[in-house]
Design a protein around this motif. Structure first.
Motif, PDB file in Angstrom:
ATOM      1  N   MET A 175       5.216  -0.318  25.703  1.00 15.07           N
ATOM      2  CA  MET A 175       4.970  -1.667  25.492  1.00 15.07           C
ATOM      3  C   MET A 175       5.543  -2.140  24.160  1.00 15.07           C
ATOM      4  N   SER A 176       5.940  -3.339  24.009  1.00 11.51           N
ATOM      5  CA  SER A 176       6.567  -3.747  22.847  1.00 11.51           C
ATOM      6  C   SER A 176       5.267  -4.284  22.184  1.00 11.51           C
ATOM      7  N   GLN A 177       5.455  -4.405  20.566  1.00 12.85           N
ATOM      8  CA  GLN A 177       4.300  -4.879  19.950  1.00 12.85           C
ATOM      9  C   GLN A 177       4.202  -6.541  20.266  1.00 12.85           C
TER      10      GLN A 177
ATOM     11  N   LEU B 274      -4.307   5.693  31.884  1.00  8.92           N
ATOM     12  CA  LEU B 274      -3.855   6.842  32.332  1.00  8.92           C
ATOM     13  C   LEU B 274      -3.004   7.823  31.654  1.00  8.92           C
ATOM     14  N   GLY B 275      -2.004   7.162  30.651  1.00  9.38           N
ATOM     15  CA  GLY B 275      -1.492   8.082  29.705  1.00  9.38           C
ATOM     16  C   GLY B 275      -2.084   8.302  28.281  1.00  9.38           C
ATOM     17  N   GLU B 276      -1.602   8.786  27.297  1.00 10.57           N
ATOM     18  CA  GLU B 276      -2.296   9.217  26.222  1.00 10.57           C
ATOM     19  C   GLU B 276      -2.017   8.336  25.189  1.00 10.57           C
ATOM     20  N   SER B 277      -3.161   7.253  24.779  1.00 12.30           N
ATOM     21  CA  SER B 277      -2.889   6.135  23.788  1.00 12.30           C
ATOM     22  C   SER B 277      -2.441   6.769  22.304  1.00 12.30           C
ATOM     23  N   MET B 278      -3.036   8.048  22.055  1.00 14.14           N
ATOM     24  CA  MET B 278      -2.628   8.148  20.844  1.00 14.14           C
ATOM     25  C   MET B 278      -1.044   8.791  20.391  1.00 14.14           C
ATOM     26  N   LEU B 279      -0.298   8.900  21.444  1.00 16.78           N
ATOM     27  CA  LEU B 279       1.219   8.901  21.430  1.00 16.78           C
ATOM     28  C   LEU B 279       1.694   7.662  20.861  1.00 16.78           C
ATOM     29  N   CYS B 280       1.200   6.370  21.117  1.00 16.00           N
ATOM     30  CA  CYS B 280       1.536   5.153  20.481  1.00 16.00           C
ATOM     31  C   CYS B 280       1.517   5.047  18.754  1.00 16.00           C
ATOM     32  N   GLU B 281       2.787   5.033  18.283  1.00 12.72           N
ATOM     33  CA  GLU B 281       2.862   5.261  16.672  1.00 12.72           C
ATOM     34  C   GLU B 281       2.158   3.962  16.227  1.00 12.72           C
ATOM     35  N   TRP B 282       2.105   2.882  16.783  1.00 17.49           N
ATOM     36  CA  TRP B 282       1.500   1.730  16.248  1.00 17.49           C
ATOM     37  C   TRP B 282      -0.023   1.325  16.932  1.00 17.49           C
ATOM     38  N   LEU B 283      -0.591   2.395  17.122  1.00 19.19           N
ATOM     39  CA  LEU B 283      -1.967   2.121  17.865  1.00 19.19           C
ATOM     40  C   LEU B 283      -2.679   1.833  16.969  1.00 19.19           C
ATOM     41  N   PRO B 284      -2.773   2.249  15.474  1.00 22.02           N
ATOM     42  CA  PRO B 284      -3.689   1.330  14.665  1.00 22.02           C
ATOM     43  C   PRO B 284      -3.526   0.147  14.333  1.00 22.02           C
ATOM     44  N   GLU B 285      -2.206  -0.385  14.255  1.00 20.89           N
ATOM     45  CA  GLU B 285      -2.025  -1.739  14.145  1.00 20.89           C
ATOM     46  C   GLU B 285      -2.340  -2.501  15.413  1.00 20.89           C
ATOM     47  N   ALA B 286      -2.324  -1.909  16.606  1.00 25.33           N
ATOM     48  CA  ALA B 286      -2.911  -2.825  17.591  1.00 25.33           C
ATOM     49  C   ALA B 286      -4.119  -2.883  17.845  1.00 25.33           C
TER      50      ALA B 286
ATOM     51  N   LEU C  43      -5.667  15.979  22.427  1.00 24.14           N
ATOM     52  CA  LEU C  43      -4.536  16.890  21.972  1.00 24.14           C
ATOM     53  C   LEU C  43      -3.644  16.175  20.709  1.00 24.14           C
ATOM     54  N   SER C  44      -3.590  14.952  20.914  1.00 26.67           N
ATOM     55  CA  SER C  44      -2.822  14.356  19.761  1.00 26.67           C
ATOM     56  C   SER C  44      -3.869  13.558  19.022  1.00 26.67           C
ATOM     57  N   ALA C  45      -4.730  13.717  19.107  1.00 31.12           N
ATOM     58  CA  ALA C  45      -6.032  13.063  18.268  1.00 31.12           C
ATOM     59  C   ALA C  45      -6.421  13.703  16.904  1.00 31.12           C
ATOM     60  N   THR C  46      -5.233  13.643  16.038  1.00 33.03           N
ATOM     61  CA  THR C  46      -5.267  14.560  14.731  1.00 33.03           C
ATOM     62  C   THR C  46      -5.977  13.849  13.888  1.00 33.03           C
ATOM     63  N   PRO C  47      -6.590  14.452  12.925  1.00 29.98           N
ATOM     64  CA  PRO C  47      -7.575  13.976  11.795  1.00 29.98           C
ATOM     65  C   PRO C  47      -6.742  12.683  11.310  1.00 29.98           C
ATOM     66  N   ASP C  48      -5.370  12.608  10.910  1.00 29.30           N
ATOM     67  CA  ASP C  48      -4.906  11.542  10.348  1.00 29.30           C
ATOM     68  C   ASP C  48      -4.933  10.452  11.294  1.00 29.30           C
ATOM     69  N   ARG C  49      -4.638  10.488  12.497  1.00 29.60           N
ATOM     70  CA  ARG C  49      -4.603   9.441  13.572  1.00 29.60           C
ATOM     71  C   ARG C  49      -6.073   9.025  14.063  1.00 29.60           C
ATOM     72  N   LEU C  50      -7.086   9.999  13.968  1.00 29.48           N
ATOM     73  CA  LEU C  50      -8.445   9.523  13.901  1.00 29.48           C
ATOM     74  C   LEU C  50      -8.844   8.587  12.998  1.00 29.48           C
ATOM     75  N   ARG C  51      -8.572   9.030  11.757  1.00 31.89           N
ATOM     76  CA  ARG C  51      -9.054   8.140  10.418  1.00 31.89           C
ATOM     77  C   ARG C  51      -8.292   6.758  10.458  1.00 31.89           C
TER      78      ARG C  51
END
Length: 251
Positions: free
Chosen positions: A1-3, A26-38, A58-66
């Motif tokens: 989805m576009s921003q 259904l999909g993995e939200s952590m794969l969205c690069e701009w998730l923190p902005e959303a 799996l993609s919920a890395t420490p940097d993404r979580l923070r």
């Protein structure tokens, strides 16, 4: 989805009274690069009282979580549906070694949440859920649950509805759990695909459940669209034969 589509829909949903926004479907939200902005937009601009998401970890890395927690995420749930690496591989098709990656990310989530709360005063709740494949699954997960429960605020079990291609171990003759009609999701939740389609189903994003194109219409138009209204009437009548729901994985 576009921003651009996301921000438009977030504003529309809030304007019609939606108070909780889940940034996943259904999909993995952590794969969205701009998730923190959303997350930040939903909290600070659209002013949603509660923004949450689910991850397989799996993609919920420490940097993404923070980044997500610092942006104002109110809660995160880890869908932890495996008793060990072998079951992880059978269910996901991903190498068993990645099971340890998920556990490590879950451990990081707790400490990062506490750090963000100390730095900003904002506390993100951490949950975990597990699918109850059969009556023995809680016993198989007994040791793993000790690790999970030490990292989360609350863990809970979910029933396995339908087959979904997941491992099933029912005894011969044991009935498969199903959802009852009417399906409450048709009346209380909106599910939007990554390409901007409003789906009638919380469990299946396939095209047969699409009831509106949000690239071409407003959310409220899609919510009250003729196809969606017709499907709701079938559910209220207790008969979904001939509809998209006839072959739903939960029935």
């Amino acid at each position: 989805m576009s921003q651009a589509l996301f921000t438009r829909l977030a504003d529309e949903l809030r304007m019609v009274g939606v108070e909780q926004l889940g940034l996943f479907y259904l999909g993995e939200s952590m794969l969205c690069e701009w998730l923190p902005e959303a997350i930040r937009y939903a909290k600070e601009v659209s002013r949603f009282p509660y923004v949450f998401l689910t991850t397989n970890g799996l993609s919920a890395t420490p940097d993404r979580l923070r980044a997500c927690m610092a942006a104002g995420l109110d809660s995160i749930k880890f869908a932890f549906n495996w008793s060990d690496g072998d079951e992880f591989q059978r269910v996901t098709g991903v190498p068993a070694t990645e099971y340890d990656v998920v556990l490590e990310n879950l451990r990081w989530a707790r400490s990062i949440r506490d750090d963000v709360e100390h730095e900003t005063g904002h506390r993100c709740a951490i949950y975990a859920s597990s699918l109850r494949y059969d009556d023995e699954e809680p016993q198989r997960m007994q040791d793993t649950l000790k690790t999970i429960e030490a990292c989360v605020d609350h863990h809970y079990w979910l029933p396995l509805l339908g087959h979904c291609g997941l491992p099933r171990r029912e005894l011969p003759g044991r009935p498969v759990p199903v959802k009852n009609l009417p399906c409450w999701a048709l009346f209380t939740e909106a599910h939007i695909t990554c390409d901007g389609k409003l789906s009638a189903c919380p469990l299946d994003a396939s095209q047969r459940f699409h009831v509106g194109n949000l690239e071409a219409m407003s959310f409220i138009e899609a919510w009250h669209s003729a196809p969606f209204q017709a499907l709701r009437r079938h559910h209220l009548d207790g008969d979904v034969k001939g509809t998209a729901c006839q072959s739903c994985i939960a029935y």
